[in-house]
Design an enzyme around this catalytic site. Sequence first.
Site: not given
Ligand code: B4P
Length: 189
Positions: A13, A90, A129, A135, A146
């Site tokens: 994302k 979410r 990652r 993190r 998660r």
């Molecule tokens: P992403 O999917 O970008 O990961 P993220 O942004 O960290 O999403 P995530 O859902 O885990 O956490 P968030 O910060 O939103 O994936 C990126 C990874 O994949 C990277 O390492 C990248 O290099 C790799 N990648 C990407 N494309 C690739 C490809 N083509 N090939 C290989 N590798 C690739 O949320 C964190 C926490 O915050 C949640 O768990 C929750 O506790 C809280 N939170 C956030 N939003 C919330 C909400 N709306 N409601 C309640 N809690 C919330």
Amino acid sequence: MNLIIFGAPGSGKGTQSERLIARYGLHHISTGDVLRSHIARGTENGKIADTYISKGQLLPDELMVGILADELDANAEKVAKGVIFDGFPRTIPQAHALKDLLEKRGMKIDAVVGLEVPEDELIERLVKRGIDSGRSDDNPETIKKRIDVYHEQTHPLRDFYVGEGSYKGVHGTGSIDDIADRIVKALES
Ligand code: B4P
């Protein structure tokens, strides 16, 4: 244009949001980044967020919706030109709340881009990652939690947005460029 980028943890994302921002000039709201910034600044909300994030759980809807509303208000001018929501909504109640928040501002969601990635690849990406992200939630036990939380609470949103006619599923494996091209094709078709 207002977009939601939707998918499991590790689906890309954040990575694909950067491409969409560069192409369409959207304002990026990543709730994960917003919460990590609260934690880094030691705010009251940050202290609460930390207890949920480190366990791989979602913050309560009411708190999260309040944080998102503050974010929209603090960036009203940029928001009016178009937003990409990354990590929000979410849950189904968050989706209803987002609809209300946008309606009040004369806005609506135009498309939901769903990045579809097999579970073994999600785990592989997040473990990789975690080696240098620092993190608290990028360790194998929390990653598993998660992904379970995603299946229980977030995946039902896919059917919600299919019902609204705005869901565009995109195959999320392969090179970052190829996935970005697929997203643009899905949005512009
Ligand atoms: P992403 O999917 O970008 O990961 P993220 O942004 O960290 O999403 P995530 O859902 O885990 O956490 P968030 O910060 O939103 O994936 C990126 C990874 O994949 C990277 O390492 C990248 O290099 C790799 N990648 C990407 N494309 C690739 C490809 N083509 N090939 C290989 N590798 C690739 O949320 C964190 C926490 O915050 C949640 O768990 C929750 O506790 C809280 N939170 C956030 N939003 C919330 C909400 N709306 N409601 C309640 N809690 C919330």
